[in-house]
Motif scaffolding. Structure first.
Motif, PDB file in Angstrom:
ATOM      1  N   ASP A 325       1.114  -1.247  -0.011  1.00  0.00           N
ATOM      2  CA  ASP A 325       0.134   0.075  -0.153  1.00  0.00           C
ATOM      3  C   ASP A 325       1.113   1.231   0.307  1.00  0.00           C
ATOM      4  OD1 ASP A 325      -2.469   1.478   0.081  1.00  0.00           O
ATOM      5  OD2 ASP A 325      -1.875   1.790   1.671  1.00  0.00           O
ATOM      6  N   LEU A 359      -8.802  -3.793   1.568  1.00  0.00           N
ATOM      7  CA  LEU A 359      -7.716  -3.588  -0.229  1.00  0.00           C
ATOM      8  C   LEU A 359      -9.667  -3.561  -0.586  1.00  0.00           C
ATOM      9  CD1 LEU A 359      -5.530  -6.234  -1.313  1.00  0.00           C
ATOM     10  CD2 LEU A 359      -7.418  -5.610  -1.911  1.00  0.00           C
ATOM     11  N   ASN A 362      -9.544   0.329  -1.902  1.00  0.00           N
ATOM     12  CA  ASN A 362      -8.187   0.836  -2.126  1.00  0.00           C
ATOM     13  C   ASN A 362      -8.462   0.746  -2.936  1.00  0.00           C
ATOM     14  OD1 ASN A 362      -6.197   1.838  -2.162  1.00  0.00           O
ATOM     15  ND2 ASN A 362      -4.843   0.310  -0.479  1.00  0.00           N
TER      16      ASN A 362
END
Length: 480
Positions: A325, A359, A362
């Motif tokens: 990330d 996630l 994201n």
């Protein structure tokens, strides 16, 4: 030599002139007796045989003369002097029962009953290391010969390591860069021949820091990296944060850590057990997260770190996900193909529900990764649903009416979650999948709470059955 020749073979041979007299005898070839008078070479050999009766200072005087004349290779006199020194040090260490130098911790000395005062600590330390200062005049070559003799006589490796580090630190203050390189190469090579369990990982990283500004041989550098790699599971994050060498753009020396990993997997300090593997995996995950924000870090180096260890080394991929990330946030210019390549490292089955939820929302990650995370979570939910019905048989107890009520309640809850999972359409839009994920997470937590309540209830039922049986057995006795 002249006194010997003109005084009928009589000369005063002492440790202070023994070495020079021997060199003169060999140079003048005074090896044959003349008129029943022994030769000078034989006289020096007789004096050398009495070395066990010399004082400590006498032995050091002879070695200093040998070193000043650079006569060290294949010298019988040098070898005998070194053997004498080592023999006396071994006897001195055996005669000191108080300290034990077998420990590899930071204190490296353990004490018995008389270690209550600071004075006893100083005394014990001095008793072991009194000879360090006396041998500082040794050249690196002479130290290497001494250490080899110590290892042959099985002298304590921890004490030898302490002497080498003391010697290196003391000599560096007055040495040139070239001399420093020779000294540190000798220290590395001598440590390589020791038992690595006696050399703390912290010591090896200290040696590594010293070598950063020096041009040492490739062989010595490889040996040092091999020793560190074999104990990589004992390292810390600060140990690994070594600055990159001159000319490399990224901040930390990633190539060095990759070589450590290679040495760890190839050799290790003994067999690479699962526990040691997991320790290294946790350390590498922390290191990867630490270097991920470096804007100069190439994707090839990031992937090399993330894939260096097998999948079995990690119980969770949350740390790697966090590192990814950060890396994707800093390297926003990466193409879609490169992002997909990075995401291929993830094992979605080993991501926590919180990481999967993050996630799925994201936008730095490809949409395919979000879908895979959701699929893995649904798979976990279905597996949980397949396991929980097996507990229902324990609730069919005739001793309590609560069992059937709990069973009905559980069946209803299970049906609701199964219906929800069945209606969850994976073929719909990705945004819809993200919206459903939170509901799934909540239902999973509710189901887990329900399972825990069922287990508590079962424990109570089992306990009540046991007490009821014991009462029924004791009732006839009471009646009689």
């Amino acid at each position: 030599m002249l006194k010997f020749c003109y005084n009928n073979g009589i000369a005063d041979i002492s440790p202070s002139n023994l070495f020079l007299a021997r060199c003169a005898a060999e140079y003048m070839e005074m090896k044959e007796p003349v008129a029943d008078i022994s030769n000078l070479l034989e006289l020096t050999e007789k004096s050398l045989h009495e070395i066990n009766y010399w004082t400590w200072s006498d032995v050091l005087i002879v070695l200093k003369q040998c070193q000043n004349l650079l006569v060290l290779d294949c010298s019988e006199m040098v070898e005998k002097c070194l053997d004498t020194i080592v023999g006396r040090l071994v006897l001195a260490s055996e005669a000191s029962p108080c300290p034990s130098t077998s420990s590899t911790d930071s204190s490296w000395i353990r004490f018995s009953c008389d270690s209550k005062s600071t004075e006893s600590v100083k005394t014990s330390f001095t008793r072991l290391t009194w000879w360090f200062e006396d041998l500082l005049f040794f050249s690196p070559l002479l130290v290497a010969m001494l250490v080899k003799s110590m290892l042959t006589r099985k002298m304590d490796h921890v004490l030898i390591s302490k002497f080498l580090l003391y010697y290196q630190k003391a000599k560096f203050s007055t040495s040139t860069t070239e001399e420093k390189s020779k000294i540190i190469e000798m220290v590395i090579d001598m440590h390589y021949d020791m038992d690595l369990s006696c050399v703390p990982c912290k010591t090896l990283f200290g040696i590594l820091r010293v070598t950063l500004g020096l041009n040492i041989s490739k062989c010595s550098r490889n040996r040092l990296e091999t020793m560190i790699g074999s104990q990589l599971d004992q390292a810390t994050l600060d140990n690994l944060l070594v600055p990159s060498p001159y000319g490399i753009s990224y901040l930390y020396d990633v190539n060095l850590v990759l070589r450590f990993l290679k040495a760890f997997l190839r050799r290790g300090n003994g067999p690479v057990t699962p526990i040691r593997m997991k320790k290294v995996a946790s350390l590498i995950d922390l290191y990867t997260a630490e270097i991920a924000p470096d804007p100069c870090l190439k994707i090839s180096k990031f992937l090399a770190l993330a894939t260096a260890l097998p999948d079995s080394a990690r119980d969770s991929y949350d740390e790697i996900y966090q590192a990814m990330d950060m890396y994707l946030e800093v390297h926003a210019q990466l193409s879609k193909e490169e992002r997909v390549k990075i995401c291929c490292v993830l094992n979605y089955e080993k991501l926590s529900p919180q990481a999967c939820l993050h996630l799925s929302q994201n936008k730095k990650f490809p949409s395919k990764s979000a879908v895979q995370a959701l699929i893995s979570q649904q798979s976990k939910l279905k597996n949980l649903l397949h396991v929980t019905p097996s507990t229902s048989s324990y609730n069919d107890s005739p001793c309590s009416s609560n069992g059937s009520a709990q069973k009905v309640k559980k069946d209803k809850t299970s049906e609701q979650v199964v219906l929800y999972a069945g209606n969850f359409d994976l073929s719909t839009d990705n945004e819809k999948l993200k919206a459903h994920l939170q509901g799934m997470q909540w239902r999973v937590m509710e189901l887990e709470k329900f399972c825990r309540k069922m287990q508590v209830q079962m424990a109570k039922i089992t306990k009540s059955k046991a007490s009821g049986n014991s009462y029924a057995k004791s009732l006839p006795k009471l009646c009689s």
